[in-house]
Design a protein around this motif. Structure first.
Motif, mmCIF file in Angstrom:
data_model
loop_
_atom_site.group_PDB
_atom_site.id
_atom_site.type_symbol
_atom_site.label_atom_id
_atom_site.label_comp_id
_atom_site.label_asym_id
_atom_site.label_seq_id
_atom_site.Cartn_x
_atom_site.Cartn_y
_atom_site.Cartn_z
ATOM 1 N N ILE A 146 0.612 -0.852 0.039
ATOM 2 C CA ILE A 146 0.170 -0.212 -0.239
ATOM 3 C C ILE A 146 0.638 1.218 -0.427
ATOM 4 O O ILE A 146 2.482 1.127 0.536
ATOM 5 C CB ILE A 146 -1.007 -0.329 1.545
ATOM 6 C CG1 ILE A 146 -0.165 0.234 2.453
ATOM 7 C CG2 ILE A 146 -1.975 -1.164 1.326
ATOM 8 C CD1 ILE A 146 -1.417 0.353 3.440
ATOM 9 N N ILE A 147 0.202 1.373 -0.700
ATOM 10 C CA ILE A 147 1.002 3.557 -0.380
ATOM 11 C C ILE A 147 0.073 4.418 0.491
ATOM 12 O O ILE A 147 -1.133 4.542 0.287
ATOM 13 C CB ILE A 147 0.867 4.593 -1.468
ATOM 14 C CG1 ILE A 147 2.027 3.660 -2.424
ATOM 15 C CG2 ILE A 147 1.621 5.827 -1.559
ATOM 16 C CD1 ILE A 147 2.349 4.403 -3.924
ATOM 17 N N LEU A 148 0.549 5.062 0.961
ATOM 18 C CA LEU A 148 0.351 5.505 2.564
ATOM 19 C C LEU A 148 0.486 7.599 1.643
ATOM 20 O O LEU A 148 1.449 7.933 1.953
ATOM 21 C CB LEU A 148 -0.202 6.020 3.872
ATOM 22 C CG LEU A 148 -0.218 4.579 4.286
ATOM 23 C CD1 LEU A 148 0.493 4.213 6.552
ATOM 24 C CD2 LEU A 148 -2.252 4.336 4.197
ATOM 25 N N LEU A 149 -0.622 8.691 1.979
ATOM 26 C CA LEU A 149 -0.628 10.132 1.209
ATOM 27 C C LEU A 149 -0.997 10.485 2.936
ATOM 28 O O LEU A 149 -2.193 10.673 3.010
ATOM 29 C CB LEU A 149 -1.146 10.047 -0.193
ATOM 30 C CG LEU A 149 -1.071 9.319 -0.858
ATOM 31 C CD1 LEU A 149 -1.876 9.651 -2.422
ATOM 32 C CD2 LEU A 149 1.022 9.474 -1.487
ATOM 33 N N HIS A 150 -0.186 11.461 2.867
ATOM 34 C CA HIS A 150 -0.856 12.287 4.037
ATOM 35 C C HIS A 150 -1.409 13.730 3.720
ATOM 36 O O HIS A 150 -1.299 13.812 2.225
ATOM 37 C CB HIS A 150 0.779 13.020 5.066
ATOM 38 C CG HIS A 150 0.232 12.912 6.344
ATOM 39 N ND1 HIS A 150 0.643 14.415 6.681
ATOM 40 C CD2 HIS A 150 -1.060 13.036 7.168
ATOM 41 C CE1 HIS A 150 0.041 14.827 8.073
ATOM 42 N NE2 HIS A 150 -1.000 13.416 8.481
ATOM 43 N N ASP A 151 -2.152 14.468 4.521
ATOM 44 C CA ASP A 151 -2.079 15.492 4.130
ATOM 45 C C ASP A 151 -3.418 16.023 2.987
ATOM 46 O O ASP A 151 -2.988 16.874 1.582
ATOM 47 C CB ASP A 151 -1.537 16.851 4.064
ATOM 48 C CG ASP A 151 -0.246 16.668 4.914
ATOM 49 O OD1 ASP A 151 -0.483 17.521 5.838
ATOM 50 O OD2 ASP A 151 1.159 16.757 5.486
ATOM 51 N N THR A 152 -4.505 14.923 2.831
ATOM 52 C CA THR A 152 -5.264 14.408 1.640
ATOM 53 C C THR A 152 -6.462 15.058 1.331
ATOM 54 O O THR A 152 -7.498 14.957 1.058
ATOM 55 C CB THR A 152 -5.242 12.947 0.748
ATOM 56 O OG1 THR A 152 -5.503 12.619 2.188
ATOM 57 C CG2 THR A 152 -3.828 12.488 0.926
ATOM 58 N N TYR A 153 -6.777 15.336 2.703
ATOM 59 C CA TYR A 153 -8.721 16.125 3.582
ATOM 60 C C TYR A 153 -7.817 17.329 4.433
ATOM 61 O O TYR A 153 -8.038 17.288 5.747
ATOM 62 C CB TYR A 153 -9.242 15.017 3.908
ATOM 63 C CG TYR A 153 -10.759 14.679 3.627
ATOM 64 C CD1 TYR A 153 -10.571 14.216 2.630
ATOM 65 C CD2 TYR A 153 -11.297 15.668 4.598
ATOM 66 C CE1 TYR A 153 -12.384 14.602 3.032
ATOM 67 C CE2 TYR A 153 -12.729 16.173 4.566
ATOM 68 C CZ TYR A 153 -13.494 14.712 2.945
ATOM 69 O OH TYR A 153 -14.445 15.252 2.912
ATOM 70 N N PRO A 154 -7.591 17.753 3.761
ATOM 71 C CA PRO A 154 -7.435 19.494 5.056
ATOM 72 C C PRO A 154 -9.231 20.123 5.100
ATOM 73 O O PRO A 154 -10.063 20.046 4.377
ATOM 74 C CB PRO A 154 -7.302 20.443 3.679
ATOM 75 C CG PRO A 154 -7.292 20.439 2.061
ATOM 76 C CD PRO A 154 -7.545 18.247 2.764
ATOM 77 N N PRO A 155 -9.540 20.628 6.590
ATOM 78 C CA PRO A 155 -10.331 21.041 6.962
ATOM 79 C C PRO A 155 -11.065 22.516 6.456
ATOM 80 O O PRO A 155 -12.166 22.079 6.873
ATOM 81 C CB PRO A 155 -10.211 20.543 8.539
ATOM 82 C CG PRO A 155 -8.324 20.635 8.793
ATOM 83 C CD PRO A 155 -7.812 20.263 7.268
ATOM 84 N N SER A 156 -9.756 22.479 6.264
ATOM 85 C CA SER A 156 -10.906 24.239 5.753
ATOM 86 C C SER A 156 -9.834 24.202 4.400
ATOM 87 O O SER A 156 -8.748 23.893 4.752
ATOM 88 C CB SER A 156 -10.914 25.254 6.837
ATOM 89 O OG SER A 156 -9.732 25.458 7.674
ATOM 90 N N GLU A 157 -10.146 25.421 3.915
ATOM 91 C CA GLU A 157 -9.324 26.123 3.620
ATOM 92 C C GLU A 157 -8.149 26.540 3.060
ATOM 93 O O GLU A 157 -7.369 26.419 2.537
ATOM 94 C CB GLU A 157 -10.150 27.680 2.427
ATOM 95 C CG GLU A 157 -9.378 27.390 1.072
ATOM 96 C CD GLU A 157 -11.100 28.750 0.451
ATOM 97 O OE1 GLU A 157 -9.684 29.685 -0.992
ATOM 98 O OE2 GLU A 157 -11.446 29.326 0.718
#
Length: 219
Positions: free
Chosen positions: A155-166
């Motif tokens: 598997i590849i894990l990608l971080h920072d893919t769902y920013p909680p706000s603009e």
């Protein structure tokens, strides 16, 4: 002289292993990483070092796997190297100016991911964690460089893919990594799932290749 911030990070993580490992901060990387590495014979790769490095070096030691870590910020590595146990097993540090031909040790690479991929042909990978540059174009390039090395069960894990706000889409935070997540979700050759919580609550996306010519694995 021991770097105090690195020592504090190490102490915090070690206090969670193995009994109290949890989903908060980067604990989810340790949990998902353990699952991936335990079911594959491949190596470990991390682009962009930090808290997660402690988990991944411990997984490499636990499962006796070769591991590779890359960061262009020398201070990240040098600070951590002052803390006994931070890197677990012995790691060889190399810079962009050094040759990697025939290299077969556990590697900490001080340089850009682009130069690392140009210099080195990796063994099959069970786990890759991508948390380096937060700009879409570079993250996409890193992802595409990693994918050919991924084992069938890796598997590849990608971080920072769902920013909680603009506000979090600034490159000093999550940047535009979310654009790659959106793109990968549309691909027919990949399975993609994103954890919104955990991993500092900015999104962790899990990607694996869909096996070809096996109907039970297709969408």
């Amino acid at each position: 002289m021991i770097h105090p911030g690195s020592q504090e990070t190490y102490n915090t993580i070690i206090s969670q292993l193995p009994e109290n490992l949890h989903w908060g901060r980067m604990g989810i990387v340790g949990i998902l990483g353990d699952l991936a590495v335990s079911s594959s014979k491949g190596a470990i790769l991390e682009i962009g070092m930090g808290e997660s490095t402690v988990y991944l070096t411990k997984l490499a030691e636990k499962y006796n796997r070769q591991a590779f870590f890359c960061d262009f910020q020398a201070s990240v590595v040098l600070n951590a190297s002052t803390v006994p146990g931070y890197f677990g097993k012995k790691y060889i540090i190399r810079t962009e100016n050094e040759d990697l031909d025939g290299f077969a040790e556990n590697l900490v690479y001080l340089g850009t991911s682009d130069s690392l991929f140009r210099k080195y042909k990796f063994p099959p990978l069970a786990l890759a964690f991508l948390d380096g540059d937060h700009i879409y174009e570079q993250v996409k390039k890193d992802f595409e460089n990693i994918l050919p090395y991924l084992e069938d069960t890796g598997i590849i894990l990608l971080h920072d893919t769902y920013p909680p706000s603009e506000e979090y889409t600034h490159e000093a935070r999550c940047g535009t990594v979310y654009k790659l997540r959106q793109e990968l979700e549309k691909r027919e050759d990949l399975d993609v799932i994103t954890f919104i919580r955990g991993a500092m609550d900015v999104g962790l996306t899990v990607v694996r290749r869909i096996k070809e010519n096996m109907p039970e694995y297709q969408r």
